[in-house]
Design a protein around this motif. Structure first.
Motif, PDB file in Angstrom:
ATOM      1  N   PHE A  35       0.943  -1.340  -0.105  1.00 41.69           N
ATOM      2  CA  PHE A  35       0.554   0.364  -0.193  1.00 41.69           C
ATOM      3  C   PHE A  35       0.692   1.749  -0.460  1.00 41.69           C
ATOM      4  O   PHE A  35       1.898   1.523   1.035  1.00 41.69           O
ATOM      5  N   SER A  36       0.317   2.428  -0.890  1.00 42.03           N
ATOM      6  CA  SER A  36       1.315   3.391  -1.139  1.00 42.03           C
ATOM      7  C   SER A  36      -0.158   5.038  -0.842  1.00 42.03           C
ATOM      8  O   SER A  36      -0.541   4.814  -1.551  1.00 42.03           O
ATOM      9  N   GLU A  37       0.390   5.797  -0.429  1.00 41.37           N
ATOM     10  CA  GLU A  37       0.085   7.063   0.032  1.00 41.37           C
ATOM     11  C   GLU A  37       0.720   7.466  -0.777  1.00 41.37           C
ATOM     12  O   GLU A  37       1.819   8.152  -0.565  1.00 41.37           O
ATOM     13  N   THR A  38       0.278   8.440  -2.260  1.00 40.43           N
ATOM     14  CA  THR A  38       0.036   9.030  -2.841  1.00 40.43           C
ATOM     15  C   THR A  38      -0.252  10.332  -2.870  1.00 40.43           C
ATOM     16  O   THR A  38       0.043  11.463  -3.405  1.00 40.43           O
ATOM     17  N   VAL A  45      -4.064   8.807   4.494  1.00 37.68           N
ATOM     18  CA  VAL A  45      -4.351   7.547   4.621  1.00 37.68           C
ATOM     19  C   VAL A  45      -3.284   7.620   5.677  1.00 37.68           C
ATOM     20  O   VAL A  45      -1.806   8.146   5.402  1.00 37.68           O
ATOM     21  N   GLY A  46      -3.776   7.796   6.896  1.00 38.94           N
ATOM     22  CA  GLY A  46      -2.947   7.299   8.153  1.00 38.94           C
ATOM     23  C   GLY A  46      -2.549   8.257   8.632  1.00 38.94           C
ATOM     24  O   GLY A  46      -1.480   8.595   9.937  1.00 38.94           O
ATOM     25  N   GLY A  47      -2.993   9.827   8.150  1.00 39.43           N
ATOM     26  CA  GLY A  47      -2.251  10.883   8.499  1.00 39.43           C
ATOM     27  C   GLY A  47      -1.465  11.499   8.881  1.00 39.43           C
ATOM     28  O   GLY A  47      -0.954  12.520   9.934  1.00 39.43           O
ATOM     29  N   TRP A  48      -0.217  10.748   7.368  1.00 41.28           N
ATOM     30  CA  TRP A  48       0.888  11.438   7.680  1.00 41.28           C
ATOM     31  C   TRP A  48       1.600  13.505   8.014  1.00 41.28           C
ATOM     32  O   TRP A  48       0.150  13.806   7.376  1.00 41.28           O
ATOM     33  N   SER A  80      10.690  14.859  11.106  1.00 39.26           N
ATOM     34  CA  SER A  80       9.913  13.302  10.776  1.00 39.26           C
ATOM     35  C   SER A  80       8.507  13.139  10.787  1.00 39.26           C
ATOM     36  O   SER A  80       7.470  13.816  10.686  1.00 39.26           O
ATOM     37  N   ALA A  81       8.933  12.167   9.675  1.00 37.06           N
ATOM     38  CA  ALA A  81       7.759  12.272   8.726  1.00 37.06           C
ATOM     39  C   ALA A  81       6.704  11.372   9.472  1.00 37.06           C
ATOM     40  O   ALA A  81       7.950  10.046   9.713  1.00 37.06           O
ATOM     41  N   ARG A 199       7.322   6.279  11.380  1.00 39.40           N
ATOM     42  CA  ARG A 199       8.101   7.943  11.247  1.00 39.40           C
ATOM     43  C   ARG A 199       9.014   7.184  10.390  1.00 39.40           C
ATOM     44  O   ARG A 199       9.998   6.339  10.454  1.00 39.40           O
ATOM     45  N   PHE A 200       9.396   8.500   9.710  1.00 36.54           N
ATOM     46  CA  PHE A 200      11.288   8.270   9.116  1.00 36.54           C
ATOM     47  C   PHE A 200      11.564   9.328   9.665  1.00 36.54           C
ATOM     48  O   PHE A 200      11.024  10.294   8.951  1.00 36.54           O
ATOM     49  N   PHE A 201      12.424   9.571  10.132  1.00 39.67           N
ATOM     50  CA  PHE A 201      13.090  10.318  11.117  1.00 39.67           C
ATOM     51  C   PHE A 201      14.834  10.713  10.285  1.00 39.67           C
ATOM     52  O   PHE A 201      15.489   9.846   9.884  1.00 39.67           O
ATOM     53  N   VAL A 202      14.399  12.288  10.572  1.00 43.29           N
ATOM     54  CA  VAL A 202      16.247  12.184   9.130  1.00 43.29           C
ATOM     55  C   VAL A 202      17.470  12.588  10.629  1.00 43.29           C
ATOM     56  O   VAL A 202      17.131  13.896  10.857  1.00 43.29           O
ATOM     57  N   GLY A 203      17.970  11.410  10.533  1.00 43.53           N
ATOM     58  CA  GLY A 203      19.238  11.800  11.229  1.00 43.53           C
ATOM     59  C   GLY A 203      19.105  10.091  11.853  1.00 43.53           C
ATOM     60  O   GLY A 203      18.459   9.409  12.494  1.00 43.53           O
ATOM     61  N   ASP A 204      19.716  10.491  13.319  1.00 43.90           N
ATOM     62  CA  ASP A 204      19.862   9.240  13.866  1.00 43.90           C
ATOM     63  C   ASP A 204      19.668   9.471  15.348  1.00 43.90           C
ATOM     64  O   ASP A 204      19.568  10.791  16.204  1.00 43.90           O
ATOM     65  N   PRO A 205      18.340   9.691  15.877  1.00 40.66           N
ATOM     66  CA  PRO A 205      17.973   9.045  16.890  1.00 40.66           C
ATOM     67  C   PRO A 205      18.889   9.375  18.457  1.00 40.66           C
ATOM     68  O   PRO A 205      18.396  10.274  19.263  1.00 40.66           O
TER      69      PRO A 205
END
Length: 235
Positions: A35-38, A45-48, A80-81, A199-205
């Motif tokens: 499934f891909s949200e375009t 979908v998912g409230g990104w 953080s997407a 989450r897709f986080f831009v960095g090292d947490p």
């Protein structure tokens, strides 16, 4: 019905009709559903979100391709997407039961105050442990990707992560954080059976970053599940 069929869906086509999702079968690798949200037609979908909703829009063009989610004034130490907790979608739930194998997303950075050099992108799975009003028992598992994060050139970059959801032990490359006194295996099994946010986080947490203003976009957040093996993706 006037529904727009959702793009890039293998194994399950979803049409958005207001808040209704309508499924129909498409050709796909046996046993695998993706499934891909375009963001077509304003769908989300998912409230990104990246947070700071006042500066967030679904742009009608310029994505990879077509519409995409953009936050053009995001004041944070690391974008953080992420999905919105409490919103049901294919991106959350019991990953082990469904056999989730891959999550991925496209990110583009249009501008940043200072620098994003040297940052990776990290996938984070978060669970509220069944108690959304009690943060004390929450848990996260994450994997830092090997591909550099997006540069401020407006180009789209794909970030893909294998999720070994059927593993009962903490897989190589994965870490547990903010999980109380749980062991790695306990944290992994808790989260993988009850993912409340992706989450897709831009960095090292685990690293410290300074606050700066970002102009950043997200497109095609995707998830794959089922019995088929999609191959070994580079993350």
């Amino acid at each position: 019905m006037g529904c727009k069929m959702r793009a890039r869906v293998a194994g399950l086509a979803l049409a958005a009709c207001g808040s209704l999702l309508v499924g129909s079968a498409l050709a796909a690798p046996p046993g695998l559903t993706t499934f891909s949200e375009t963001f077509d037609g304003g769908s989300n979908v998912g409230g990104w979100t990246f947070g700071n909703l006042a500066n967030e829009t679904i742009e009608p063009a310029g994505g990879n391709p077509g519409p995409f989610l953009r936050n053009d004034f995001l004041d944070t130490f690391a974008p953080s997407a992420r999905t919105t907790p409490g919103v049901a979608s294919p991106f959350v739930g019991n990953y082990r039961e469904r056999g989730v194998s891959v999550v991925e997303a496209d990110l583009a950075l249009f501008r940043v105050d200072f620098s994003a050099e040297g940052r990776p992108v990290t996938v984070i799975l978060y669970s509220d442990a069944g108690t959304p009003d009690d943060p004390s028992d929450d848990c996260q598992v994450y994997r830092v990707g090997g591909k550099p994060g997006p540069r401020p050139d407006g180009r789209w970059n794909r970030y893909r992560f294998r999720v070994p959801s059927r593993s009962s032990t903490l897989p190589p490359g994965w870490q547990v954080r903010e999980c109380g006194n749980r062991t790695g295996e306990e944290g992994w099994n808790l989260v993988i059976e009850d993912v409340d946010q992706l989450r897709f986080f831009v960095g090292d947490p685990e690293l410290f970053y300074i606050f700066q203003v970002w102009d950043i976009g997200l497109d095609n957040p995707s998830i794959a599940w089922g019995s088929a093996d999609p191959g070994d993706p580079a993350d």
